[in-house]
Design an enzyme around this catalytic site. Structure first.
Site, PDB file in Angstrom:
ATOM      1  N   HIS A 308       0.858  -1.187   0.000  1.00 28.05           N
ATOM      2  CA  HIS A 308       0.000   0.000   0.000  1.00 28.05           C
ATOM      3  C   HIS A 308       0.887   1.227   0.000  1.00 28.05           C
ATOM      4  CE1 HIS A 308      -3.129   2.821   1.185  1.00 28.05           C
ATOM      5  NE2 HIS A 308      -3.991   1.907   0.776  1.00 28.05           N
ATOM      6  N   ASP A 366      -8.021  -5.306   0.325  1.00 30.07           N
ATOM      7  CA  ASP A 366      -8.533  -6.132  -0.773  1.00 30.07           C
ATOM      8  C   ASP A 366      -8.149  -7.592  -0.655  1.00 30.07           C
ATOM      9  OD1 ASP A 366      -9.831  -4.079  -2.071  1.00 30.07           O
ATOM     10  OD2 ASP A 366      -7.961  -3.385  -2.966  1.00 30.07           O
TER      11      ASP A 366
HETATM   12  N1  ACO Z   1       4.148  -7.583  -4.749  1.00 32.20           N
HETATM   13  C1  ACO Z   1       5.480  -7.582  -4.936  1.00 32.20           C
HETATM   14  N2  ACO Z   1       6.254  -6.482  -4.833  1.00 32.20           N
HETATM   15  C2  ACO Z   1       5.631  -5.342  -4.514  1.00 32.20           C
HETATM   16  C3  ACO Z   1       4.244  -5.266  -4.288  1.00 32.20           C
HETATM   17  C4  ACO Z   1       3.506  -6.444  -4.414  1.00 32.20           C
HETATM   18  N3  ACO Z   1       2.180  -6.435  -4.217  1.00 32.20           N
HETATM   19  N4  ACO Z   1       3.915  -3.989  -4.001  1.00 32.20           N
HETATM   20  C5  ACO Z   1       5.049  -3.283  -4.038  1.00 32.20           C
HETATM   21  N5  ACO Z   1       6.108  -4.089  -4.336  1.00 32.20           N
HETATM   22  C6  ACO Z   1       7.517  -3.714  -4.402  1.00 32.20           C
HETATM   23  C7  ACO Z   1       7.817  -2.979  -5.694  1.00 32.20           C
HETATM   24  O1  ACO Z   1       8.291  -3.857  -6.698  1.00 32.20           O
HETATM   25  C8  ACO Z   1       8.892  -2.010  -5.254  1.00 32.20           C
HETATM   26  O2  ACO Z   1      10.102  -2.690  -5.197  1.00 32.20           O
HETATM   27  P1  ACO Z   1      11.493  -1.925  -5.545  1.00 32.20           P
HETATM   28  O3  ACO Z   1      11.635  -0.833  -4.522  1.00 32.20           O
HETATM   29  O4  ACO Z   1      12.526  -2.981  -5.423  1.00 32.20           O
HETATM   30  O5  ACO Z   1      11.337  -1.392  -6.928  1.00 32.20           O
HETATM   31  C9  ACO Z   1       8.491  -1.646  -3.823  1.00 32.20           C
HETATM   32  O6  ACO Z   1       7.733  -2.775  -3.358  1.00 32.20           O
HETATM   33  C10 ACO Z   1       7.658  -0.395  -3.710  1.00 32.20           C
HETATM   34  O7  ACO Z   1       6.578  -0.493  -4.653  1.00 32.20           O
HETATM   35  P2  ACO Z   1       5.885   0.760  -5.332  1.00 32.20           P
HETATM   36  O8  ACO Z   1       5.076   0.274  -6.482  1.00 32.20           O
HETATM   37  O9  ACO Z   1       6.923   1.803  -5.581  1.00 32.20           O
HETATM   38  O10 ACO Z   1       4.966   1.248  -4.152  1.00 32.20           O
HETATM   39  P3  ACO Z   1       3.720   2.163  -4.289  1.00 32.20           P
HETATM   40  O11 ACO Z   1       3.520   2.779  -2.973  1.00 32.20           O
HETATM   41  O12 ACO Z   1       3.852   3.071  -5.474  1.00 32.20           O
HETATM   42  O13 ACO Z   1       2.557   1.110  -4.665  1.00 32.20           O
HETATM   43  C11 ACO Z   1       0.709  -0.312  -4.611  1.00 32.20           C
HETATM   44  C12 ACO Z   1       1.524   0.748  -3.852  1.00 32.20           C
HETATM   45  C13 ACO Z   1       0.301   0.210  -5.983  1.00 32.20           C
HETATM   46  C14 ACO Z   1      -0.583  -0.598  -3.821  1.00 32.20           C
HETATM   47  C15 ACO Z   1       1.545  -1.606  -4.745  1.00 32.20           C
HETATM   48  O14 ACO Z   1       1.924  -2.091  -3.471  1.00 32.20           O
HETATM   49  C16 ACO Z   1       0.819  -2.681  -5.542  1.00 32.20           C
HETATM   50  O15 ACO Z   1       0.877  -2.672  -6.783  1.00 32.20           O
HETATM   51  N6  ACO Z   1       0.121  -3.645  -4.848  1.00 32.20           N
HETATM   52  C17 ACO Z   1      -0.670  -4.629  -5.512  1.00 32.20           C
HETATM   53  C18 ACO Z   1      -2.014  -4.033  -5.944  1.00 32.20           C
HETATM   54  C19 ACO Z   1      -2.945  -3.808  -4.791  1.00 32.20           C
HETATM   55  O16 ACO Z   1      -3.152  -4.669  -3.935  1.00 32.20           O
HETATM   56  N7  ACO Z   1      -3.580  -2.622  -4.765  1.00 32.20           N
HETATM   57  C20 ACO Z   1      -4.583  -2.262  -3.762  1.00 32.20           C
HETATM   58  C21 ACO Z   1      -4.162  -1.071  -2.994  1.00 32.20           C
HETATM   59  S1  ACO Z   1      -5.310  -0.793  -1.696  1.00 32.20           S
HETATM   60  C22 ACO Z   1      -6.582   0.015  -2.422  1.00 32.20           C
HETATM   61  O17 ACO Z   1      -6.496   0.660  -3.424  1.00 32.20           O
HETATM   62  C23 ACO Z   1      -7.841  -0.128  -1.758  1.00 32.20           C
END
Ligand code: ACO
Length: 431
Positions: A308, A366
């Site tokens: 998140h 979720d």
């Molecule tokens: N699985 C694996 N790796 C992940 C995940 C994941 N679910 N989420 C983040 N990471 C990793 C990224 O690869 C990144 O790694 P790096 O630093 O080595 O490049 C690091 O964690 C940070 O990720 P970002 O995408 O930069 O984090 P951000 O805060 O922008 O993204 C997000 C948050 C979009 C929710 C992300 O965690 C994600 O895509 N999760 C899966 C989708 C999801 O469950 N969304 C629901 C959000 S809750 C809602 O909207 C109600």
């Protein structure tokens, strides 16, 4: 004695600039850069708004590090346990918990606005039969401005109030009808003797040939899902609503913009994507393979329902949702549901894995909601519409707050331009 006002000093070349610092009631201090461009001629750069407060607000507070979510100061777990959705709607909209009389009046107002304009039936029929319910909802909510002209003037407080109640009241009908249309069943009209959640369940699952008896435990679980999704401060869809509204667009257009934004799999679409992922994993023995893929930089796969932008700890909503999943599945006699088994084991293995620990990736709201919704009988295509229905009150509360703010001005971000500088047009023969 009041604290001396704080400020930060920015040095650019030989010049220094004093930037005021505002202290919130909770959360980190905020450096005020509103005058920076005028004084120093520079912009700030913050794609994804990871360090930028776009507004001030008194509605919702999140401490992502501690896993805290408060609505008007009240913790979400207390609201999920002791309150119910329409009371939380009142709290978000008006700032305080209602008295018994205020709640009764509010519930009656919402209940008496649940029907849609009958001509909207024809509007629904214009969609393709296989349209995704989110596509239908985006269209139908946007079209409300064509059906309810008397509540589109944002400068009229009464019209704003009527639009707010209409949206909250009609959203279950809109979502249920989007579902009914997509499966080719007749629309079921709302019933005013049912509570908000029961009414929605009935409109989704009754047919003219056979009514749907609402189980109070399922209705309570549905209400809790609505409550857990009611607001989440300045997330992508809420910021979309605020930005759309900053131009003076009418409330129905703004909420339609929020619905469109919510649809994306990185936001509200994650609950659908998460359940699809859990099913694709299929059995607990395949979990390590998917965890390895999520960690592989060369594989775009992510664990849906994990991570998140704000929570770097447990999403407090996920904890309540997990309890609800257990209750609902037990009630339905499906405790041995293989998808729930995969979800629980995946959560356990991911939390024990250093990759997820280092990046502070925890289950979000979720992760378990899809398991519950599917057990209740909803297809995955309805997960995000249910999120949109629930979040409508949050969007409206934030919209109302913004319109009432004297500092409100059109949102207009700047950019770091990296394109070509000015050059002369070249005639086509010479290219
Ligand atoms: N699985 C694996 N790796 C992940 C995940 C994941 N679910 N989420 C983040 N990471 C990793 C990224 O690869 C990144 O790694 P790096 O630093 O080595 O490049 C690091 O964690 C940070 O990720 P970002 O995408 O930069 O984090 P951000 O805060 O922008 O993204 C997000 C948050 C979009 C929710 C992300 O965690 C994600 O895509 N999760 C899966 C989708 C999801 O469950 N969304 C629901 C959000 S809750 C809602 O909207 C109600």
């Amino acid at each position: 004695m009041a604290d001396a006002p704080k400020s930060a000093t920015l040095t650019i070349g030989d010049n220094t600039y004093d930037l005021p610092i505002h202290s919130p009631t909770a959360g980190p201090d905020v450096v005020d850069i509103r005058k920076l461009y005028g004084q120093a001629g520079v912009f700030t750069y913050d794609p994804g708004f990871t360090s930028t407060a776009s507004c001030d607000s008194t509605i919702t507070f999140i401490d992502g590090g501690e896993g805290v979510l408060l609505h008007r100061g009240y913790p979400i777990d207390q609201l999920a346990e002791k309150s119910h959705y329409l009371e939380v709607c009142y709290l978000l909209l008006y700032g305080e918990l209602p008295s018994a009389a205020q709640l009764e009046e509010f519930e009656s107002l919402v209940t008496n606005h649940t029907m849609l304009h009958e001509q909207m039936v024809y509007f629904y029929r214009g969609f393709r039969r296989d349209a995704h319910p989110m596509a239908i909802m985006t269209g139908v909510v946007g079209a409300m401005s064509a059906f309810y002209h008397d509540s589109t003037d944002i400068h009229d407080a009464h019209q704003r109030e009527v639009a707010s109640i209409r949206l909250i009241a009609k959203m279950p009908t809109i979502a249920a009808w989007a579902y009914k249309f997509s499966i080719g069943q007749p629309f079921i009209y709302p019933r005013n003797d049912l509570d908000y959640a029961s009414n929605f369940l009935r409109m989704c699952f009754a047919v003219p040939a056979e009514d749907y008896e609402v189980n109070p435990i399922l209705s309570r679980a549905m209400d809790r899902i609505f409550t857990l999704h009611a607001d989440h401060e300045q997330n992508a869809s809420t910021s979309t609503v605020r930005l759309a509204s900053s131009s003076g667009a009418n409330p129905f257009a703004c909420i339609a913009a929020g619905i469109a934004c919510l649809w994306g799999p990185a936001h509200g679409g994650a609950n659908q994507a998460c359940l699809e992922m859990l099913k694709e994993i299929g059995s607990v023995d395949r979990i390590p393979e998917f965890i390895a893929r999520a960690k592989d930089k060369n594989d775009p796969f992510r664990l849906m329902g994990f991570g998140h932008r704000v929570y770097k700890n447990f999403d407090p909503r996920a904890t309540v949702m997990k309890q609800s999943a257990d209750e609902v599945l037990e009630l339905l006699g499906v405790e041995n549901n293989p998808v729930l088994a995969v979800a629980k084991e995946l959560e356990k293995q991911a939390l024990e894995d250093p990759y997820f620990a280092e990046k502070k990736l925890f289950p979000n709201v979720d992760f378990y909601s899809g398991v519950i919704l599917e057990a209740m009988g909803f297809p995955t295509s309805m997960f995000t519409p249910i999120f949109a229905l629930s979040r409508t009150v949050g969007w409206i509360s934030q919209w109302k707050e913004m319109i009432g703010d004297p500092q409100n001005k059109i949102g207009r971000p700047r950019q770091l331009y990296l394109g070509e500088t000015a050059r002369d047009y070249v005639d086509i023969e010479s290219r």
